[in-house]
Design a protein around this motif. Structure first.
Motif, PDB file in Angstrom:
ATOM      1  N   GLN A   7      17.327  34.804   0.612  1.00  0.00           N
ATOM      2  CA  GLN A   7      16.190  33.894   0.424  1.00  0.00           C
ATOM      3  C   GLN A   7      16.474  33.052  -0.802  1.00  0.00           C
ATOM      4  O   GLN A   7      16.789  33.606  -1.862  1.00  0.00           O
ATOM      5  N   ASN A   8      16.353  31.732  -0.662  1.00  0.00           N
ATOM      6  CA  ASN A   8      16.613  30.924  -1.849  1.00  0.00           C
ATOM      7  C   ASN A   8      15.355  30.304  -2.427  1.00  0.00           C
ATOM      8  O   ASN A   8      15.417  29.434  -3.289  1.00  0.00           O
ATOM      9  N   PRO A  29      19.535  31.385  -8.477  1.00  0.00           N
ATOM     10  CA  PRO A  29      20.270  32.060  -9.554  1.00  0.00           C
ATOM     11  C   PRO A  29      21.384  33.032  -9.142  1.00  0.00           C
ATOM     12  O   PRO A  29      22.255  33.322  -9.946  1.00  0.00           O
ATOM     13  N   ILE A  30      21.344  33.547  -7.908  1.00  0.00           N
ATOM     14  CA  ILE A  30      22.359  34.555  -7.553  1.00  0.00           C
ATOM     15  C   ILE A  30      23.374  33.938  -6.589  1.00  0.00           C
ATOM     16  O   ILE A  30      23.006  33.397  -5.538  1.00  0.00           O
ATOM     17  N   GLY A  31      24.646  34.009  -6.944  1.00  0.00           N
ATOM     18  CA  GLY A  31      25.712  33.598  -6.034  1.00  0.00           C
ATOM     19  C   GLY A  31      26.122  34.802  -5.197  1.00  0.00           C
ATOM     20  O   GLY A  31      26.180  35.924  -5.706  1.00  0.00           O
ATOM     21  N   ASP A  61      15.147  31.243   4.993  1.00  0.00           N
ATOM     22  CA  ASP A  61      15.977  32.447   4.863  1.00  0.00           C
ATOM     23  C   ASP A  61      17.210  32.325   5.743  1.00  0.00           C
ATOM     24  O   ASP A  61      17.166  31.726   6.808  1.00  0.00           O
ATOM     25  N   VAL A  62      18.296  32.904   5.263  1.00  0.00           N
ATOM     26  CA  VAL A  62      19.522  32.950   6.068  1.00  0.00           C
ATOM     27  C   VAL A  62      19.753  34.418   6.413  1.00  0.00           C
ATOM     28  O   VAL A  62      19.718  35.275   5.522  1.00  0.00           O
ATOM     29  N   GLU A 114      32.130  32.919   3.709  1.00  0.00           N
ATOM     30  CA  GLU A 114      30.837  32.266   3.534  1.00  0.00           C
ATOM     31  C   GLU A 114      30.307  32.537   2.133  1.00  0.00           C
ATOM     32  O   GLU A 114      30.498  33.634   1.583  1.00  0.00           O
ATOM     33  N   SER A 115      29.677  31.528   1.545  1.00  0.00           N
ATOM     34  CA  SER A 115      29.089  31.686   0.213  1.00  0.00           C
ATOM     35  C   SER A 115      27.655  31.178   0.242  1.00  0.00           C
ATOM     36  O   SER A 115      27.359  30.213   0.944  1.00  0.00           O
ATOM     37  N   PHE A 116      26.775  31.855  -0.488  1.00  0.00           N
ATOM     38  CA  PHE A 116      25.348  31.513  -0.484  1.00  0.00           C
ATOM     39  C   PHE A 116      24.854  31.472  -1.926  1.00  0.00           C
ATOM     40  O   PHE A 116      25.499  32.009  -2.824  1.00  0.00           O
TER      41      PHE A 116
END
Ligand SMILES: Nc1ncnc2c1ncn2[C@@H]1O[C@H](COP(=O)(O)OP(=O)(O)OP(=O)(O)O)[C@@H](O)[C@H]1O
Length: 328
Positions: free
Chosen positions: A208-209, A247-249, A214-215, A283-285
């Motif tokens: 959740q960003n 804030p979180i990678g 949401d992904v 994949e990066s989020f």
């Protein structure tokens, strides 16, 4: 004399401190304005932090490794009002010192101490190089504990951690170079699909960003999964390339990821090349809250623990930001 109110927490059992603690204590004797507290366990720190909060220092200096920093920051967040958190100064007292490295205080322990005492000599000014970072609050562990950390990893990170404990840290080696040695050995193991390093973990994810979008990813074998609120891990490694503001990678590389030897160096730099695609397994989020569902172990700032497994998610939430002052 400085009017900045400073208190300091030292963990004498952290990597570098085993060698340096006596020297630091001897030098601090000349600085009575620093209220220095030595804690030998997280329980001692738990008892101390409410007293520190009551004394309302401007700066809390944390002298320890990544685990000590994360634990102390978690305690500070639960005992200080959010609007008046102290500034944090880090001394790289640990072994890996990844958090201090990201704040820019770990390139050399000797230099960090020199800068710190020079900053005290200058009256401990509260202005200067200030960097804000969030911290992750992690729940859903098998033991029910709530933990805090700046770096979390599973999959090949667990095999690399065990390798590091067995062959590198046990010889008293620390710092970025020892992490680099572990990285090179692990990547070689992954390229060759050596079973000592290549052990994918089955993980399902929801990210959740904060925008409501949401992904979700169904359970898939993950070769490497890392999450962090740090910008740079060590040796310039920045393995996060999603562009959202959160804030979180989080970066996930699937078991069987294609073109690994060509793709991975660009993943480490955070500048993915043409091989780094979802179809190839990369994949990066970015998120403010992440749920991981898996049955296994993870590494949070050097501490290893197990998830509850089954249907209980591991929940990672961003707290902060915390402001770090880097003495010049
Ligand atoms: N305030 C504290 N005082 C004493 N021990 C602590 C404190 N906070 C955490 N610990 C314990 O210290 C250990 C972690 O040490 P720390 O991470 O500081 O050192 P390290 O492992 O040498 O460094 P690094 O994590 O940078 O590699 C853990 O066992 C943790 O439970």
């Amino acid at each position: 004399m400085s009017t900045t109110r400073i208190c300091m927490i030292s963990n004498p059992t952290s990597g570098n401190n085993r060698k340096w603690q006596a020297h630091i204590e001897a030098r601090l004797a000349a600085y009575p304005q620093v209220a220095h507290h030595v804690t030998r366990s997280p329980q001692e720190a738990e008892a101390l932090v409410p007293q520190l909060a009551a004394s309302r220092p401007d700066v809390v200096v944390i002298n320890g490794g990544d685990g000590t920093i994360a634990a102390a920051l978690g305690m500070i967040l639960s005992h200080w009002p959010r609007e008046s958190l102290p500034l944090i100064v880090l001394l790289p007292g640990g072994t890996a010192n990844m958090t201090a490295g990201d704040i820019g205080t770990a390139s050399s322990h000797r230099r960090a101490l020199k800068r710190f005492f020079r900053w005290l000599d200058c009256g401990a000014p509260l202005s200067g190089d200030i960097r804000a970072r969030h911290i992750m609050r992690v729940t859903g562990a098998a033991d029910g504990h709530i933990r805090h950390g700046m770096f979390l990893g599973t999959g090949a990170i667990m095999q690399a951690t065990r390798f590091a404990h067995k062959t590198v840290h046990s010889r008293g080696l620390g710092g970025e170079l020892s992490l680099g040695m572990v990285l090179i050995r692990s990547v070689w193991g992954l390229i060759r699909q050596d079973a000592r390093f290549y052990q994918p973990t089955h993980v399902a994810m929801t990210v959740q960003n904060g925008t409501g979008a949401d992904v979700t990813r169904d359970t898939a074998p993950m070769l490497i999964l890392v999450a962090s609120t740090l910008g740079r891990l060590f040796l310039g490694i920045r393995p996060f390339w999603a562009k959202q503001q959160a804030p979180i990678g989080l970066t996930a590389i699937q078991g069987g990821a294609r073109r690994f030897a060509r793709a991975f160096p660009s993943v480490l730099r955070g500048h993915p090349n043409r091989h780094v695609t979802l179809e190839n397994g990369y994949e990066s989020f970015r998120g403010a809250r992440i749920e991981l569902r898996f049955d296994g172990e993870l590494n949070l700032d050097g501490e290893l623990f197990a998830t509850s497994g089954g249907d209980v998610p591991l929940v990672i939430e961003a707290e902060g930001p915390i402001r770090f002052l880097r003495p010049k």
